[in-house]
Design a protein around this motif. Structure first.
Motif, short mmCIF file in Angstrom:
data_model
loop_
_atom_site.label_atom_id
_atom_site.label_comp_id
_atom_site.label_asym_id
_atom_site.label_seq_id
_atom_site.Cartn_x
_atom_site.Cartn_y
_atom_site.Cartn_z
N UNK A 49 0.81 -1.22 0.00
CA UNK A 49 0.00 0.00 0.00
C UNK A 49 0.85 1.27 0.00
N UNK A 50 0.25 2.34 -0.51
CA UNK A 50 0.87 3.66 -0.36
C UNK A 50 0.98 3.96 1.13
N UNK A 51 2.19 4.27 1.58
CA UNK A 51 2.48 4.34 3.00
C UNK A 51 3.02 5.72 3.37
N UNK A 52 2.49 6.29 4.44
CA UNK A 52 2.98 7.57 4.97
C UNK A 52 3.49 7.33 6.38
N UNK A 53 4.78 7.60 6.60
CA UNK A 53 5.39 7.46 7.91
C UNK A 53 5.71 8.84 8.47
N UNK A 54 5.43 9.04 9.72
CA UNK A 54 5.83 10.28 10.38
C UNK A 54 6.60 9.94 11.64
N UNK A 55 7.23 10.96 12.24
CA UNK A 55 8.09 10.70 13.39
C UNK A 55 9.42 10.10 12.99
N UNK A 56 9.82 10.28 11.75
CA UNK A 56 11.08 9.71 11.27
C UNK A 56 12.27 10.56 11.71
N UNK A 57 13.41 9.91 11.92
CA UNK A 57 14.65 10.60 12.29
C UNK A 57 15.72 10.24 11.28
N UNK A 58 16.77 11.07 11.17
CA UNK A 58 17.72 10.94 10.06
C UNK A 58 18.43 9.60 9.94
N UNK A 59 18.67 8.89 11.05
CA UNK A 59 19.46 7.67 10.92
C UNK A 59 18.61 6.42 10.66
N UNK A 60 17.32 6.57 10.44
CA UNK A 60 16.50 5.43 10.02
C UNK A 60 16.84 5.07 8.58
N UNK A 61 16.78 3.79 8.27
CA UNK A 61 17.10 3.34 6.91
C UNK A 61 16.17 3.96 5.89
N UNK A 62 14.91 4.18 6.27
CA UNK A 62 13.94 4.73 5.33
C UNK A 62 14.28 6.17 4.96
N UNK A 63 15.16 6.82 5.75
CA UNK A 63 15.58 8.19 5.47
C UNK A 63 16.94 8.26 4.77
N UNK A 64 17.76 7.25 4.93
CA UNK A 64 19.12 7.36 4.39
C UNK A 64 19.44 6.37 3.28
N UNK A 65 18.57 5.38 3.04
CA UNK A 65 18.79 4.42 1.97
C UNK A 65 17.68 4.53 0.93
N UNK A 66 17.96 4.03 -0.25
CA UNK A 66 16.93 4.00 -1.29
C UNK A 66 15.86 2.98 -0.92
N UNK A 67 14.60 3.39 -0.96
CA UNK A 67 13.49 2.50 -0.65
C UNK A 67 12.91 1.89 -1.91
N UNK A 68 12.68 2.70 -2.92
CA UNK A 68 12.16 2.26 -4.21
C UNK A 68 10.82 1.55 -4.05
N UNK A 69 9.93 2.21 -3.37
CA UNK A 69 8.59 1.70 -3.16
C UNK A 69 7.68 2.86 -2.79
N UNK A 70 6.37 2.62 -2.63
CA UNK A 70 5.40 3.71 -2.38
C UNK A 70 5.38 4.16 -0.93
N UNK A 71 6.49 4.70 -0.47
CA UNK A 71 6.64 5.10 0.93
C UNK A 71 7.08 6.56 1.00
N UNK A 72 6.35 7.35 1.75
CA UNK A 72 6.70 8.74 2.01
C UNK A 72 7.10 8.86 3.47
N UNK A 73 8.36 9.09 3.73
CA UNK A 73 8.87 9.20 5.09
C UNK A 73 8.99 10.69 5.45
N UNK A 74 8.30 11.10 6.51
CA UNK A 74 8.21 12.52 6.87
C UNK A 74 9.09 12.82 8.07
N UNK A 75 9.84 13.90 7.93
CA UNK A 75 10.66 14.44 9.02
C UNK A 75 10.18 15.87 9.26
N UNK A 76 9.71 16.16 10.48
CA UNK A 76 9.25 17.51 10.82
C UNK A 76 10.45 18.33 11.27
#
Length: 500
Positions: free
Chosen positions: A364-391
């Protein structure tokens, strides 16, 4: 299942039927329901060598063909691709699950790119340095020679047409190996283009990553153009270092989106959704990490989650889907592993984030919030329907964290401030910066990374420079000896006068 088995080496429009039924094959399965799409044989060492040597044999005649004639043939090839768009889209849908509408758009974009290079090729030129009357220096572009083109599965027509078109119109011959996940698309495209080209100018072999590695290591190759994963790119670079081949690599990306205070929230969320979820997030330039100003974070997240919820990860109509599957379940597992790791470390899913039941490789199209810089979803290529949000607290923080990107491909900034837009394109260490728009036509403009193992320009007029080498010519016009006293129009005559 596709009818018949065709050969692993294609030189003309007619498939080469396989005689050795026991040889190794690629088995392509649909990511929609797991059904077998078809088989193609894996090229062996003699076939690889034969493809390179055949392309080498055709090089002299093709490179001497006028640039205008090469352009005319490419224009005819573009028309052939347009005429075959339905067949190409059906194959693309069958092999990768790409919605038919998106697959058709990709094939038509490929035809556009061929037409672009048909126009640009004949006017691709060098420079001259004017000196004294009796001398001039010229730089003349010439084809590199035999070009190996290795492409990915996510845009198997549009991307391939760009690399193939630029290589062919500049006088190179090509050995093409499409991705093992979309080999039938590659075969059909090769047959379509080969129908308007001289024999041997465009060769195709089918195979897996081992086939690509053997092809890249062949000493008869002059340039390797590769679009795919970073690991394969590093392997190709090592092979090229041994053989002396030039490399043109586009490997990976982790593109950022900055959403500044003061922009329209609904518009920003729509832009983010298009960037993150289009083509199931499996495309060059997908938005993977989003830095949103705290002042509008709540509204933005709510609207982006609503955008995600409207994209249903299941088949909608025969031959089409609302949100296509990932290319296979292995890719889905990799995407979900990043999402799960982020949730395990404190992020939460506003939409999606769970593997659906049922057949295929849907996610599914996925929206993540509460992300921090050292998470893999923020620093590696995901290549999928994922939007990782950093406030973030301000634009400075967004700019600094977006710049932490080892891929250095591209970034997008949504802002109402011209000053901040100027800062963004000046300071972000990426190859492409987009301001207030995610729009872009495949192949129309140049793309260049500034990180990883990526090299050179991809697409745009600059790609013609990558496909050629520059020869410097010093042309002395003074005739030695007694001929120096001839008239101005006789200082440098034709061949007959010089040999007299």
């Amino acid at each position: 299942m596709l009818d018949g088995l065709s050969g692993s080496l294609i030189t003309t429009t007619r498939p080469v039927l396989l005689e050795q039924a026991a040889r190794e094959h690629l088995r392509v399965h649909s990511p929609v329901d797991g059904a077998l799409v078809g088989l193609l044989p894996v090229a062996d060492e003699p076939e690889i060598t034969h493809a390179v040597r055949t392309a080498r044999s055709a090089l002299a005649a093709w490179s001497r063909t006028s640039a205008a004639d090469r352009g005319r043939r490419l224009r005819t090839a573009a028309a052939a691709v347009r005429a075959s768009v339905d067949e190409l889209a059906a194959l693309h849908n069958a092999e990768t699950g790409r919605p038919v509408s998106e697959a058709r758009a990709g094939a038509l974009a490929g035809a556009d790119v061929l037409e672009q290079y048909a126009e640009l090729g004949p006017v691709h030129r060098g420079r001259s340095l004017l000196g004294r009357d009796a001398a001039v220096d010229l730089t003349v572009p010439q084809p590199r020679g035999v070009v190996v083109v290795l492409t990915s599965w996510h845009d198997p027509v549009g991307v391939s047409c760009g690399l193939l078109g630029a290589a062919l119109v500049t006088g190179n011959t090509v050995v093409f190996k499409p991705s093992e996940r979309a080999p039938h698309v590659g075969r059909f495209l090769t047959e379509t283009l080969s129908s308007v080209l001289p024999a041997g100018v465009l060769m195709m072999i089918s195979g897996d990553d081992r086939t690509g590695a053997r092809l890249a290591a062949d000493p008869g190759v002059d340039l390797i153009a590769h679009l795919g994963c970073s690991e394969a790119g590093r392997s190709i670079a090592r092979s090229a270092a041994r053989t002396g081949a030039a490399v043109l690599l586009e490997n990976g990306g982790n593109d950022a989106l900055i959403v500044d205070a003061g922009v329209d929230v609904a518009w920003a969320a729509e832009q983010a959704a298009v960037g993150a979820f289009s083509e199931t997030g499996q495309r060059r330039g997908s938005i993977e990490r989003i830095y949103v100003h705290r002042a509008l974070a709540d509204q933005f997240q709510h609207r982006l989650a609503a955008q995600a919820a409207r994209r249903v990860a299941r088949p909608a109509l025969p031959g089409d889907v609302e949100l296509g599957p990932l290319v296979d379940r292995r890719r889905r597992d990799q995407v979900h592993a990043q999402v799960s790791e982020a949730i395990g470390r404190g992020a939460w899913a506003l939409a999606g984030g769970r593997v659906p039941r049922g057949p295929g490789a849907f996610y599914p199209a996925t929206v993540l919030t509460g992300c921090v810089p050292d998470m893999r979803v923020m620093r590696e290529e995901t290549f999928g329907p994922v939007a990782a949000i950093r406030i973030v607290e301000d634009f400075d923080q967004a700019l600094a964290e977006a710049a932490e990107d080892r891929y250095g491909r591209a970034a997008t900034v949504l802002t109402a401030s011209m000053r901040r837009a100027q800062r963004a394109w000046q300071e972000l260490p990426v190859g492409t910066v987009r301001v207030n728009s995610l729009a872009g036509e495949v192949g129309r403009g140049a793309v260049r990374h500034r990180g990883g193992c990526d090299t050179g320009f991809h697409f745009g007029p600059e790609l013609l420079d990558e496909m050629t080498v520059v020869k410097v010519v010093h042309l002395g016009l003074a005739v030695p000896g007694g001929r120096r006293n001839r008239g101005p129009d006789q200082v440098y005559g034709g061949e007959e006068e010089v040999d007299a």
